[in-house]
Design an enzyme around this catalytic site. Structure first.
Site, PDB file in Angstrom:
ATOM      1  CE  LYS A  93       5.851  -3.970  15.096  1.00 26.60           C
ATOM      2  NZ  LYS A  93       6.921  -4.089  14.107  1.00 26.60           N
TER       3      LYS A  93
ATOM      4  N   GLY B  48      23.330  -4.422  17.629  1.00 23.64           N
ATOM      5  CA  GLY B  48      22.613  -3.455  16.776  1.00 23.64           C
ATOM      6  C   GLY B  48      21.424  -2.860  17.518  1.00 23.64           C
TER       7      GLY B  48
ATOM      8  N   GLY C  88      19.190  -0.840  16.317  1.00 24.44           N
ATOM      9  CA  GLY C  88      18.246  -0.305  15.344  1.00 24.44           C
ATOM     10  C   GLY C  88      16.838  -0.732  15.703  1.00 24.44           C
TER      11      GLY C  88
ATOM     12  CD  GLU D 246      24.263   1.004  16.939  1.00 25.22           C
ATOM     13  OE1 GLU D 246      23.313   0.221  16.794  1.00 25.22           O
ATOM     14  OE2 GLU D 246      24.937   1.436  15.995  1.00 25.22           O
TER      15      GLU D 246
ATOM     16  N   GLY E  84      20.896  -4.830  10.341  1.00 25.09           N
ATOM     17  CA  GLY E  84      20.414  -4.432   9.019  1.00 25.09           C
ATOM     18  C   GLY E  84      20.087  -5.638   8.156  1.00 25.09           C
TER      19      GLY E  84
ATOM     20  CB  ALA F 235       5.441  -3.378   5.317  1.00 22.76           C
TER      21      ALA F 235
ATOM     22  CG  HIS G 299     -11.274  17.489  25.480  1.00 20.32           C
ATOM     23  ND1 HIS G 299      -9.957  17.629  25.845  1.00 20.32           N
ATOM     24  CD2 HIS G 299     -11.994  17.377  26.635  1.00 20.32           C
ATOM     25  CE1 HIS G 299      -9.884  17.629  27.178  1.00 20.32           C
ATOM     26  NE2 HIS G 299     -11.105  17.481  27.680  1.00 20.32           N
TER      27      HIS G 299
HETATM   28  P1  FAD Z   1       9.323  -9.442   1.670  1.00 20.44           P
HETATM   29  O1  FAD Z   1       8.283  -9.151   2.662  1.00 20.44           O
HETATM   30  O2  FAD Z   1      10.655  -9.872   2.167  1.00 20.44           O
HETATM   31  O3  FAD Z   1       8.724 -10.562   0.715  1.00 20.44           O
HETATM   32  C1  FAD Z   1       9.475 -11.187  -0.266  1.00 20.44           C
HETATM   33  C2  FAD Z   1       8.817 -12.505  -0.598  1.00 20.44           C
HETATM   34  O4  FAD Z   1       9.387 -13.018  -1.804  1.00 20.44           O
HETATM   35  C3  FAD Z   1       9.038 -13.595   0.457  1.00 20.44           C
HETATM   36  O5  FAD Z   1       7.834 -14.267   0.710  1.00 20.44           O
HETATM   37  C4  FAD Z   1      10.040 -14.548  -0.201  1.00 20.44           C
HETATM   38  O6  FAD Z   1       9.879 -15.898   0.212  1.00 20.44           O
HETATM   39  C5  FAD Z   1       9.631 -14.402  -1.655  1.00 20.44           C
HETATM   40  N1  FAD Z   1      10.682 -14.754  -2.617  1.00 20.44           N
HETATM   41  C6  FAD Z   1      11.968 -14.330  -2.648  1.00 20.44           C
HETATM   42  N2  FAD Z   1      12.603 -14.820  -3.741  1.00 20.44           N
HETATM   43  C7  FAD Z   1      11.672 -15.557  -4.415  1.00 20.44           C
HETATM   44  C8  FAD Z   1      11.693 -16.297  -5.614  1.00 20.44           C
HETATM   45  N3  FAD Z   1      12.779 -16.348  -6.402  1.00 20.44           N
HETATM   46  N4  FAD Z   1      10.580 -16.959  -5.988  1.00 20.44           N
HETATM   47  C9  FAD Z   1       9.437 -16.905  -5.245  1.00 20.44           C
HETATM   48  N5  FAD Z   1       9.356 -16.200  -4.090  1.00 20.44           N
HETATM   49  C10 FAD Z   1      10.465 -15.535  -3.692  1.00 20.44           C
HETATM   50  N6  FAD Z   1       8.203  -2.754   8.181  1.00 20.44           N
HETATM   51  C11 FAD Z   1       7.237  -1.891   8.513  1.00 20.44           C
HETATM   52  O7  FAD Z   1       6.834  -1.067   7.684  1.00 20.44           O
HETATM   53  N7  FAD Z   1       6.652  -1.916   9.755  1.00 20.44           N
HETATM   54  C12 FAD Z   1       7.054  -2.793  10.697  1.00 20.44           C
HETATM   55  O8  FAD Z   1       6.516  -2.793  11.800  1.00 20.44           O
HETATM   56  C13 FAD Z   1       8.073  -3.712  10.381  1.00 20.44           C
HETATM   57  N8  FAD Z   1       8.494  -4.603  11.285  1.00 20.44           N
HETATM   58  C14 FAD Z   1       9.465  -5.484  10.945  1.00 20.44           C
HETATM   59  C15 FAD Z   1       9.917  -6.367  11.919  1.00 20.44           C
HETATM   60  C16 FAD Z   1      10.922  -7.263  11.637  1.00 20.44           C
HETATM   61  C17 FAD Z   1      11.381  -8.227  12.692  1.00 20.44           C
HETATM   62  C18 FAD Z   1      11.484  -7.290  10.321  1.00 20.44           C
HETATM   63  C19 FAD Z   1      12.552  -8.284   9.956  1.00 20.44           C
HETATM   64  C20 FAD Z   1      11.059  -6.409   9.352  1.00 20.44           C
HETATM   65  C21 FAD Z   1      10.050  -5.489   9.660  1.00 20.44           C
HETATM   66  N9  FAD Z   1       9.613  -4.548   8.737  1.00 20.44           N
HETATM   67  C22 FAD Z   1       8.638  -3.665   9.078  1.00 20.44           C
HETATM   68  C23 FAD Z   1      10.155  -4.493   7.370  1.00 20.44           C
HETATM   69  C24 FAD Z   1       9.208  -5.217   6.398  1.00 20.44           C
HETATM   70  O9  FAD Z   1       9.031  -6.541   6.831  1.00 20.44           O
HETATM   71  C25 FAD Z   1       9.782  -5.193   4.992  1.00 20.44           C
HETATM   72  O10 FAD Z   1      10.097  -3.870   4.616  1.00 20.44           O
HETATM   73  C26 FAD Z   1       8.765  -5.751   3.999  1.00 20.44           C
HETATM   74  O11 FAD Z   1       8.434  -7.076   4.325  1.00 20.44           O
HETATM   75  C27 FAD Z   1       9.311  -5.708   2.574  1.00 20.44           C
HETATM   76  O12 FAD Z   1       8.359  -6.219   1.703  1.00 20.44           O
HETATM   77  P2  FAD Z   1       8.775  -6.902   0.325  1.00 20.44           P
HETATM   78  O13 FAD Z   1       7.505  -7.276  -0.338  1.00 20.44           O
HETATM   79  O14 FAD Z   1       9.726  -6.036  -0.390  1.00 20.44           O
HETATM   80  O15 FAD Z   1       9.600  -8.214   0.708  1.00 20.44           O
HETATM   81  P1  NAI Z   2      18.644  -1.118  11.384  1.00 26.94           P
HETATM   82  O1  NAI Z   2      19.288  -0.591  10.184  1.00 26.94           O
HETATM   83  O2  NAI Z   2      17.408  -0.496  11.903  1.00 26.94           O
HETATM   84  O3  NAI Z   2      19.687  -1.092  12.607  1.00 26.94           O
HETATM   85  C1  NAI Z   2      20.921  -1.754  12.555  1.00 26.94           C
HETATM   86  C2  NAI Z   2      21.794  -1.217  13.655  1.00 26.94           C
HETATM   87  O4  NAI Z   2      22.927  -2.067  13.776  1.00 26.94           O
HETATM   88  C3  NAI Z   2      22.311   0.196  13.385  1.00 26.94           C
HETATM   89  O5  NAI Z   2      22.122   0.998  14.512  1.00 26.94           O
HETATM   90  C4  NAI Z   2      23.781  -0.031  13.063  1.00 26.94           C
HETATM   91  O6  NAI Z   2      24.607   1.049  13.418  1.00 26.94           O
HETATM   92  C5  NAI Z   2      24.079  -1.264  13.910  1.00 26.94           C
HETATM   93  N1  NAI Z   2      25.226  -2.051  13.446  1.00 26.94           N
HETATM   94  C6  NAI Z   2      25.549  -2.368  12.170  1.00 26.94           C
HETATM   95  N2  NAI Z   2      26.654  -3.149  12.159  1.00 26.94           N
HETATM   96  C7  NAI Z   2      27.023  -3.327  13.450  1.00 26.94           C
HETATM   97  C8  NAI Z   2      28.075  -4.040  14.075  1.00 26.94           C
HETATM   98  N3  NAI Z   2      28.977  -4.728  13.375  1.00 26.94           N
HETATM   99  N4  NAI Z   2      28.155  -4.011  15.426  1.00 26.94           N
HETATM  100  C9  NAI Z   2      27.242  -3.325  16.156  1.00 26.94           C
HETATM  101  N5  NAI Z   2      26.221  -2.628  15.621  1.00 26.94           N
HETATM  102  C10 NAI Z   2      26.120  -2.633  14.270  1.00 26.94           C
HETATM  103  O7  NAI Z   2      18.450  -2.680  11.092  1.00 26.94           O
HETATM  104  P2  NAI Z   2      17.578  -3.795  11.808  1.00 26.94           P
HETATM  105  O8  NAI Z   2      17.231  -3.398  13.195  1.00 26.94           O
HETATM  106  O9  NAI Z   2      18.313  -5.052  11.572  1.00 26.94           O
HETATM  107  O10 NAI Z   2      16.263  -3.803  10.945  1.00 26.94           O
HETATM  108  C11 NAI Z   2      16.330  -4.080   9.531  1.00 26.94           C
HETATM  109  C12 NAI Z   2      15.301  -3.312   8.784  1.00 26.94           C
HETATM  110  O11 NAI Z   2      14.012  -3.806   9.056  1.00 26.94           O
HETATM  111  C13 NAI Z   2      15.303  -1.834   9.111  1.00 26.94           C
HETATM  112  O12 NAI Z   2      15.919  -1.159   8.042  1.00 26.94           O
HETATM  113  C14 NAI Z   2      13.874  -1.437   9.206  1.00 26.94           C
HETATM  114  O13 NAI Z   2      13.533  -0.614   8.127  1.00 26.94           O
HETATM  115  C15 NAI Z   2      13.080  -2.742   9.103  1.00 26.94           C
HETATM  116  N6  NAI Z   2      12.276  -2.846  10.309  1.00 26.94           N
HETATM  117  C16 NAI Z   2      11.260  -1.954  10.483  1.00 26.94           C
HETATM  118  C17 NAI Z   2      10.491  -1.980  11.617  1.00 26.94           C
HETATM  119  C18 NAI Z   2       9.441  -0.962  11.779  1.00 26.94           C
HETATM  120  O14 NAI Z   2       9.109  -0.276  10.827  1.00 26.94           O
HETATM  121  N7  NAI Z   2       8.857  -0.835  12.972  1.00 26.94           N
HETATM  122  C19 NAI Z   2      10.686  -2.975  12.659  1.00 26.94           C
HETATM  123  C20 NAI Z   2      11.828  -3.835  12.403  1.00 26.94           C
HETATM  124  C21 NAI Z   2      12.558  -3.773  11.257  1.00 26.94           C
END
Ligand code: FAD
Ligand code: NAI
Length: 473
Positions: free
Chosen positions: A59, A188, A190, A211, A279, A328, A452
């Site tokens: 963000k 992808g 997504g 995709e 994913g 999250a 408004h």
């Molecule tokens: P995580 O955030 O993955 O935290 C797990 C933690 O556990 C990590 O710090 C890891 O180091 C630690 N850990 C793992 N194994 C061990 C161990 N054995 N011992 C000690 N520590 C360990 N979600 C949203 O809702 N809004 C968004 O805008 C959004 N944007 C995203 C953008 C990107 C690029 C990505 C990749 C994801 C995004 N997500 C978003 C998804 C979101 O980040 C995850 O759903 C969320 O972080 C999951 O939380 P969690 O606590 O389950 O795991």
């Molecule tokens: P995603 O599940 O959102 O999208 C993956 C995309 O890749 C899908 O459209 C799928 O059809 C495609 N795909 C899968 N295999 C493929 C292949 N072999 N070739 C071409 N396309 C293929 O997963 P993404 O974008 O990696 O994000 C992971 C997770 O992180 C999401 O599930 C999402 O919940 C979370 N996330 C959330 C955000 C938010 O809430 N704003 C921001 C970023 C991530």
């Protein structure tokens, strides 16, 4: 040295874990949280994927790149002249790292404030002991009556194509590309592909997204997905659907992706760098789950019931490491509910009303059922839609793309789903989520006074549209 004993130990300090630890401590439990994430200096960086390489840094870059695009393309509309606008990518990345650090430090402060003991290092099971568990927390041995696993997820790689974070990038590398690439490939379309593809496109990269699925954003309401595809194309984001990825070769010159297009033609994408966003997979590496017989499901996630209970007594799991959307706020809700269940309370998560947002421009936000889901279920529904084009605040902002759409039960008028594409959709969806939590009808929203001029008036108008009586359209 005596073994430290805790009522609750949380493994993982992401949004699921750190929030669970704080809630458990608030409820009076002697609580610890173990997290192994390291910052660039090797120090603790709690907050998990979300804080370090997910929600927060993405963000920050979306904001910077949006400012850049506004300055370049839209300031002139307001009478502001800037001369040539430049982008210092290193400074933008530095700002993003600063925002991440503020969040890491904030969590360490919250642990202190709530008296949560924090261990920096890996957490793992040693053995079940006296109705509880013996654990390793980094180098220390500790015991817990209850364990909450919140170890999150990792990016899924394409088979045979490991992430090197230089040419082949996961979300981690995609958030720290040192200079805008000329041509960026994304596999992808997504959430990550669209958000990070948008960042680098706004900064000047030519972005091509490949995709596999034949339709765009299949989990989003069809009308919204159609509008999004049109708008992203206009912005210059090239998205090719229905592809089959073949061999991917890397060299000093960049990356070549061989693929088959939707018509079966052999194609080649040459790019400087490639983001693979197909994913994520649940992470149980290093937990030593075998030592205690913790059960995983077929996808490698920890098997839990609706209450986040695992197959082991007093062991719970939340967030990305279990079934359900990888978001999250879903992880946080589960963390709070589990801490409350340990305290004998009735922690509750309503999986039917978890909002989700894609932070593109315009933003896409949804809660509840899509129109295609309702059709598939054979449920009778009424739809009301209102375009931002007819909203005074959107006109003043200069951002009139998109609409609000409300789906309500044909008989009872209960709101079943709300879908928004447009400015600040991420904020507007909160009203819809609250309405659904209170089982509101579309008439309830239509009768509430909205300020408004505000974008939220579009939600009220969409509710009026369900009854075919919009006032401003
Ligand atoms: P995580 O955030 O993955 O935290 C797990 C933690 O556990 C990590 O710090 C890891 O180091 C630690 N850990 C793992 N194994 C061990 C161990 N054995 N011992 C000690 N520590 C360990 N979600 C949203 O809702 N809004 C968004 O805008 C959004 N944007 C995203 C953008 C990107 C690029 C990505 C990749 C994801 C995004 N997500 C978003 C998804 C979101 O980040 C995850 O759903 C969320 O972080 C999951 O939380 P969690 O606590 O389950 O795991
Ligand atoms: P995603 O599940 O959102 O999208 C993956 C995309 O890749 C899908 O459209 C799928 O059809 C495609 N795909 C899968 N295999 C493929 C292949 N072999 N070739 C071409 N396309 C293929 O997963 P993404 O974008 O990696 O994000 C992971 C997770 O992180 C999401 O599930 C999402 O919940 C979370 N996330 C959330 C955000 C938010 O809430 N704003 C921001 C970023 C991530």
């Amino acid at each position: 040295m005596s073994t430290k004993q805790f009522d609750v130990v949380v493994i993982g300090g992401g949004p699921g874990g750190y929030i669970a630890a704080i809630r458990a401590a608030q409820l009076g439990f002697n609580t610890a949280c173990i997290d192994e994430w390291k910052n660039s200096a090797g120090g603790p960086a709690p907050g998990g994927t979300c804080t370090n390489v997910g929600c927060i840094p993405s963000k920050a870059l979306l904001q910077s790149s949006e400012h850049f695009e506004h300055a370049r393309l839209h300031f002139a509309d307001h009478g502001i002249s800037t001369g040539e606008v430049g982008m210092d990518v290193a400074k933008m990345l530095g700002r993003k790292d600063g925002v991440v650090k503020q969040n890491n430090d904030g969590i360490l402060y919250l642990f202190k404030k709530n008296k949560v003991s924090f261990f920096h290092g890996r957490g793992s099971f040693v053995a079940a002991k006296d109705g509880g568990y013996e654990l390793k927390a980094g180098e220390e041995s500790i015991t817990a009556k209850h364990v909450i696993i919140a170890t999150g997820s990792n990016a899924r790689a394409l088979p045979g194509l490991a992430f090197d974070e230089e040419l082949v990038l996961s979300n981690d590398g995609a958030l720290r590309i040192p200079a805008t690439p000329k041509k960026l490939g994304v596999i992808g379309s997504g959430v990550i592909g669209l958000e990070l593809g948008s960042v680098w496109r706004r900064l000047g990269a030519e972005v091509v997204v490949l995709e596999a699925m034949p339709n765009f954003l299949p989990t989003v309401d069809e009308g919204v997905a159609k509008e999004a595809a049109k708008l992203f194309k206009k912005q210059g984001l090239a998205i090719e659907l229905g592809v089959k990825i073949g061999e991917v070769k890397t060299s000093k010159k960049g990356v070549v992706v061989n693929y088959t297009d939707a018509k079966g033609g052999e194609q080649k994408l040459e790019c400087d760098r490639l983001i693979v966003s197909i994913g994520r997979v649940s992470n149980t590496i290093g937990l030593n789950a075998e030592a205690v017989g913790l059960k995983l499901d077929g996808r490698g996630a920890i098997e839990v019931d609706a209450d986040c209970k695992t197959n082991l007594p007093n062991v719970w799991a939340v967030g990305d490491v279990v079934r359900g959307p990888m978001l999250a706020h879903k992880a946080e809700e589960e963390g709070v509910a589990v801490a409350e269940r340990i305290a004998g309370q009735h922690g509750h998560v309503d999986f039917d009303i978890i909002p989700s947002v894609i932070y593109t421009s315009p933003e896409i936000a949804q809660v509840g059922k899509t129109e295609q889901q309702l059709k598939a279920e054979g449920r009778g529904y009424k739809a009301g839609q209102f375009p931002f084009l007819a909203n005074g605040r959107a006109r003043a902002l200069g951002d009139t793309s998109g609409f609000v759409k409300i789906l309500a039960d044909a008989t009872t008028d209960e709101i079943l789903g709300v879908h928004i594409i447009g400015p600040m959709a991420s904020e507007l969806i909160a009203e819809a989520t609250m309405a659904m939590a209170f089982k509101a009808s579309s008439e309830d929203i239509a009768r509430i006074c909205h300020a408004h001029p505000s974008l939220s008036e579009s939600t009220k108008e969409a509710a009026l549209a369900v009854d075919k009586r919009t006032l401003n359209f």
